[in-house]
Motif scaffolding. Structure first.
Motif, PDB file in Angstrom:
ATOM      1  N   ALA A  25       0.829  -1.210   0.000  1.00  0.00           N
ATOM      2  CA  ALA A  25       0.000   0.000   0.000  1.00  0.00           C
ATOM      3  C   ALA A  25       0.861   1.256   0.000  1.00  0.00           C
ATOM      4  O   ALA A  25       0.602   2.206  -0.752  1.00  0.00           O
ATOM      5  CB  ALA A  25      -0.924  -0.002   1.216  1.00  0.00           C
ATOM      6  N   ALA A  26       1.913   1.274   0.825  1.00  0.00           N
ATOM      7  CA  ALA A  26       2.772   2.456   0.898  1.00  0.00           C
ATOM      8  C   ALA A  26       3.585   2.647  -0.374  1.00  0.00           C
ATOM      9  O   ALA A  26       3.816   3.786  -0.812  1.00  0.00           O
ATOM     10  CB  ALA A  26       3.703   2.337   2.102  1.00  0.00           C
ATOM     11  N   ALA A  27       4.016   1.556  -1.008  1.00  0.00           N
ATOM     12  CA  ALA A  27       4.876   1.655  -2.194  1.00  0.00           C
ATOM     13  C   ALA A  27       4.102   1.958  -3.467  1.00  0.00           C
ATOM     14  O   ALA A  27       4.568   2.740  -4.306  1.00  0.00           O
ATOM     15  CB  ALA A  27       5.665   0.358  -2.356  1.00  0.00           C
ATOM     16  N   PHE A  28       2.925   1.374  -3.647  1.00  0.00           N
ATOM     17  CA  PHE A  28       2.228   1.461  -4.932  1.00  0.00           C
ATOM     18  C   PHE A  28       0.917   2.237  -4.893  1.00  0.00           C
ATOM     19  O   PHE A  28       0.366   2.558  -5.951  1.00  0.00           O
ATOM     20  CB  PHE A  28       1.974   0.045  -5.467  1.00  0.00           C
ATOM     21  CG  PHE A  28       3.234  -0.748  -5.663  1.00  0.00           C
ATOM     22  CD1 PHE A  28       4.112  -0.449  -6.699  1.00  0.00           C
ATOM     23  CD2 PHE A  28       3.558  -1.782  -4.791  1.00  0.00           C
ATOM     24  CE1 PHE A  28       5.280  -1.177  -6.878  1.00  0.00           C
ATOM     25  CE2 PHE A  28       4.727  -2.516  -4.951  1.00  0.00           C
ATOM     26  CZ  PHE A  28       5.594  -2.215  -5.994  1.00  0.00           C
ATOM     27  N   PHE A  29       0.424   2.511  -3.733  1.00  0.00           N
ATOM     28  CA  PHE A  29      -0.829   3.266  -3.603  1.00  0.00           C
ATOM     29  C   PHE A  29      -0.636   4.406  -2.600  1.00  0.00           C
ATOM     30  O   PHE A  29      -1.410   4.562  -1.655  1.00  0.00           O
ATOM     31  CB  PHE A  29      -1.975   2.330  -3.158  1.00  0.00           C
ATOM     32  CG  PHE A  29      -2.163   1.141  -4.074  1.00  0.00           C
ATOM     33  CD1 PHE A  29      -2.898   1.254  -5.238  1.00  0.00           C
ATOM     34  CD2 PHE A  29      -1.571  -0.078  -3.763  1.00  0.00           C
ATOM     35  CE1 PHE A  29      -3.061   0.158  -6.086  1.00  0.00           C
ATOM     36  CE2 PHE A  29      -1.727  -1.178  -4.598  1.00  0.00           C
ATOM     37  CZ  PHE A  29      -2.476  -1.058  -5.769  1.00  0.00           C
ATOM     38  N   GLY A  30       0.442   5.145  -2.838  1.00  0.00           N
ATOM     39  CA  GLY A  30       0.856   6.171  -1.893  1.00  0.00           C
ATOM     40  C   GLY A  30      -0.198   7.217  -1.599  1.00  0.00           C
ATOM     41  O   GLY A  30      -0.399   7.599  -0.439  1.00  0.00           O
ATOM     42  N   HIS A  31      -0.895   7.699  -2.647  1.00  0.00           N
ATOM     43  CA  HIS A  31      -1.894   8.746  -2.434  1.00  0.00           C
ATOM     44  C   HIS A  31      -3.042   8.240  -1.565  1.00  0.00           C
ATOM     45  O   HIS A  31      -3.470   8.923  -0.618  1.00  0.00           O
ATOM     46  CB  HIS A  31      -2.427   9.255  -3.780  1.00  0.00           C
ATOM     47  CG  HIS A  31      -3.295  10.460  -3.641  1.00  0.00           C
ATOM     48  ND1 HIS A  31      -4.655  10.368  -3.441  1.00  0.00           N
ATOM     49  CD2 HIS A  31      -3.006  11.794  -3.638  1.00  0.00           C
ATOM     50  CE1 HIS A  31      -5.165  11.573  -3.337  1.00  0.00           C
ATOM     51  NE2 HIS A  31      -4.194  12.467  -3.444  1.00  0.00           N
ATOM     52  N   ASP A  32      -3.543   7.057  -1.875  1.00  0.00           N
ATOM     53  CA  ASP A  32      -4.620   6.476  -1.061  1.00  0.00           C
ATOM     54  C   ASP A  32      -4.147   6.218   0.370  1.00  0.00           C
ATOM     55  O   ASP A  32      -4.915   6.394   1.328  1.00  0.00           O
ATOM     56  CB  ASP A  32      -5.098   5.162  -1.684  1.00  0.00           C
ATOM     57  CG  ASP A  32      -5.745   5.386  -3.044  1.00  0.00           C
ATOM     58  OD1 ASP A  32      -6.313   6.469  -3.256  1.00  0.00           O
ATOM     59  OD2 ASP A  32      -5.669   4.472  -3.891  1.00  0.00           O
ATOM     60  N   TYR A  33      -2.900   5.825   0.510  1.00  0.00           N
ATOM     61  CA  TYR A  33      -2.321   5.579   1.829  1.00  0.00           C
ATOM     62  C   TYR A  33      -2.355   6.859   2.658  1.00  0.00           C
ATOM     63  O   TYR A  33      -2.755   6.844   3.830  1.00  0.00           O
ATOM     64  CB  TYR A  33      -0.880   5.093   1.658  1.00  0.00           C
ATOM     65  CG  TYR A  33      -0.201   4.607   2.916  1.00  0.00           C
ATOM     66  CD1 TYR A  33      -0.157   3.253   3.227  1.00  0.00           C
ATOM     67  CD2 TYR A  33       0.427   5.508   3.781  1.00  0.00           C
ATOM     68  CE1 TYR A  33       0.480   2.805   4.375  1.00  0.00           C
ATOM     69  CE2 TYR A  33       1.059   5.070   4.929  1.00  0.00           C
ATOM     70  CZ  TYR A  33       1.090   3.719   5.221  1.00  0.00           C
ATOM     71  OH  TYR A  33       1.713   3.288   6.362  1.00  0.00           O
ATOM     72  N   LEU A  34      -1.995   7.978   2.018  1.00  0.00           N
ATOM     73  CA  LEU A  34      -1.983   9.260   2.733  1.00  0.00           C
ATOM     74  C   LEU A  34      -3.399   9.749   3.037  1.00  0.00           C
ATOM     75  O   LEU A  34      -3.651  10.312   4.109  1.00  0.00           O
ATOM     76  CB  LEU A  34      -1.238  10.310   1.916  1.00  0.00           C
ATOM     77  CG  LEU A  34       0.279  10.065   1.761  1.00  0.00           C
ATOM     78  CD1 LEU A  34       0.887  11.140   0.868  1.00  0.00           C
ATOM     79  CD2 LEU A  34       0.964  10.050   3.123  1.00  0.00           C
ATOM     80  N   ILE A  46      -4.614  15.168  -8.494  1.00  0.00           N
ATOM     81  CA  ILE A  46      -4.326  15.758  -9.810  1.00  0.00           C
ATOM     82  C   ILE A  46      -2.906  16.324  -9.827  1.00  0.00           C
ATOM     83  O   ILE A  46      -2.160  16.146 -10.790  1.00  0.00           O
ATOM     84  CB  ILE A  46      -5.350  16.867 -10.133  1.00  0.00           C
ATOM     85  CG1 ILE A  46      -6.744  16.257 -10.218  1.00  0.00           C
ATOM     86  CG2 ILE A  46      -4.984  17.570 -11.436  1.00  0.00           C
ATOM     87  CD1 ILE A  46      -7.850  17.289 -10.403  1.00  0.00           C
ATOM     88  N   LEU A  47      -2.538  17.013  -8.755  1.00  0.00           N
ATOM     89  CA  LEU A  47      -1.205  17.614  -8.683  1.00  0.00           C
ATOM     90  C   LEU A  47      -0.124  16.565  -8.442  1.00  0.00           C
ATOM     91  O   LEU A  47       1.045  16.763  -8.775  1.00  0.00           O
ATOM     92  CB  LEU A  47      -1.165  18.669  -7.574  1.00  0.00           C
ATOM     93  CG  LEU A  47      -2.106  19.867  -7.759  1.00  0.00           C
ATOM     94  CD1 LEU A  47      -2.055  20.765  -6.529  1.00  0.00           C
ATOM     95  CD2 LEU A  47      -1.736  20.646  -9.018  1.00  0.00           C
ATOM     96  N   GLY A  48      -0.523  15.467  -7.863  1.00  0.00           N
ATOM     97  CA  GLY A  48       0.443  14.411  -7.553  1.00  0.00           C
ATOM     98  C   GLY A  48       1.181  14.678  -6.255  1.00  0.00           C
ATOM     99  O   GLY A  48       1.132  15.781  -5.702  1.00  0.00           O
ATOM    100  N   LEU A  49       1.874  13.679  -5.792  1.00  0.00           N
ATOM    101  CA  LEU A  49       2.602  13.802  -4.534  1.00  0.00           C
ATOM    102  C   LEU A  49       3.989  14.391  -4.765  1.00  0.00           C
ATOM    103  O   LEU A  49       4.620  14.130  -5.790  1.00  0.00           O
ATOM    104  CB  LEU A  49       2.751  12.426  -3.878  1.00  0.00           C
ATOM    105  CG  LEU A  49       1.463  11.704  -3.473  1.00  0.00           C
ATOM    106  CD1 LEU A  49       1.788  10.325  -2.899  1.00  0.00           C
ATOM    107  CD2 LEU A  49       0.676  12.523  -2.461  1.00  0.00           C
ATOM    108  N   PRO A  50       4.461  15.181  -3.838  1.00  0.00           N
ATOM    109  CA  PRO A  50       5.831  15.699  -3.934  1.00  0.00           C
ATOM    110  C   PRO A  50       6.839  14.552  -3.970  1.00  0.00           C
ATOM    111  O   PRO A  50       6.584  13.470  -3.432  1.00  0.00           O
ATOM    112  CB  PRO A  50       5.985  16.519  -2.646  1.00  0.00           C
ATOM    113  CG  PRO A  50       4.599  16.847  -2.231  1.00  0.00           C
ATOM    114  CD  PRO A  50       3.762  15.685  -2.649  1.00  0.00           C
TER     115      PRO A  50
END
Length: 200
Positions: A25-34, A46-50
């Protein structure tokens, strides 16, 4: 001492597998994890994660993976209680560190079960279970008590060591004691005769 089966099932199978899910989850679904960790402070999809956040998430996934593999392989390689206790004591410290890291979510998050999402069930409930299992293991719960083995009474020990053959009995009679060694030949001869007569 044999390790109870329920400890092996949890530490060798259940916990490593669940931890691997966290790594994925942390490696491949980072946005959902956050989002499941704290939606209000998560950047827009849309902007993506830093880049820094992505790196931190992958490093977290790597730590989860190391956690799972250590538990899965190291504990499986031995039944030595010292090794098990060392590994589980380290992971127990990590449990408290994990819970402390969530302190910014507020005190209510630690017990408000009805407000938890899937991530928080893993971050709180599963960690509670893991910490409880580790604490029980380290406290020796489920291992029973060792029955102390008392040494055999001296009288029994002497009986066990007593001569049981004719040759042993003859050697016991014929061999002079330290006291007899200091006696005169005449005294020693009379002593052995008296033994022979009393033993007849």
């Amino acid at each position: 001492m044999a390790i109870p089966a329920y400890y092996k099932i949890f530490f060798l199978w259940i916990e490593p597998v669940v931890t691997l899910f966290g790594a994925v989850a942390a490696a491949f679904f980072g946005h959902d994890y956050l989002v499941m960790t704290h939606a209000e402070t998560t950047p827009s999809k849309i902007l993506g994660l830093p880049i820094a956040t992505n790196i931190a998430l992958r490093q977290l996934a790597n730590l989860y993976l190391a956690f799972a593999l250590n538990e899965f392989f190291v504990l499986r390689a031995t039944n030595d209680l010292k090794v098990w206790k060392s590994v589980l004591a380290i992971l127990l410290v990590a449990d408290f560190g994990h819970l402390l890291a969530n302190s910014q979510l507020g005190l209510g998050q630690y017990y408000d079960v009805m407000s938890w999402n899937a991530m928080q069930y893993g971050s709180f409930l599963f960690v509670y279970i893991g910490a409880a299992m580790r604490s029980c293991f380290l406290a020796g719960v489920g291992f029973g008590t060792k029955k102390g083995r008392r040494g055999a009474p001296r009288s029994v020990s002497k009986q066990i060591q007593a001569p049981t053959t004719v040759e042993d009995e003859f050697a016991a009679v014929a061999t002079p004691s330290p006291k007899e060694m200091n006696k005169t030949p005449a005294q020693s001869t009379r002593r052995r005769k008296n033994r022979s007569v009393s033993g007849a």
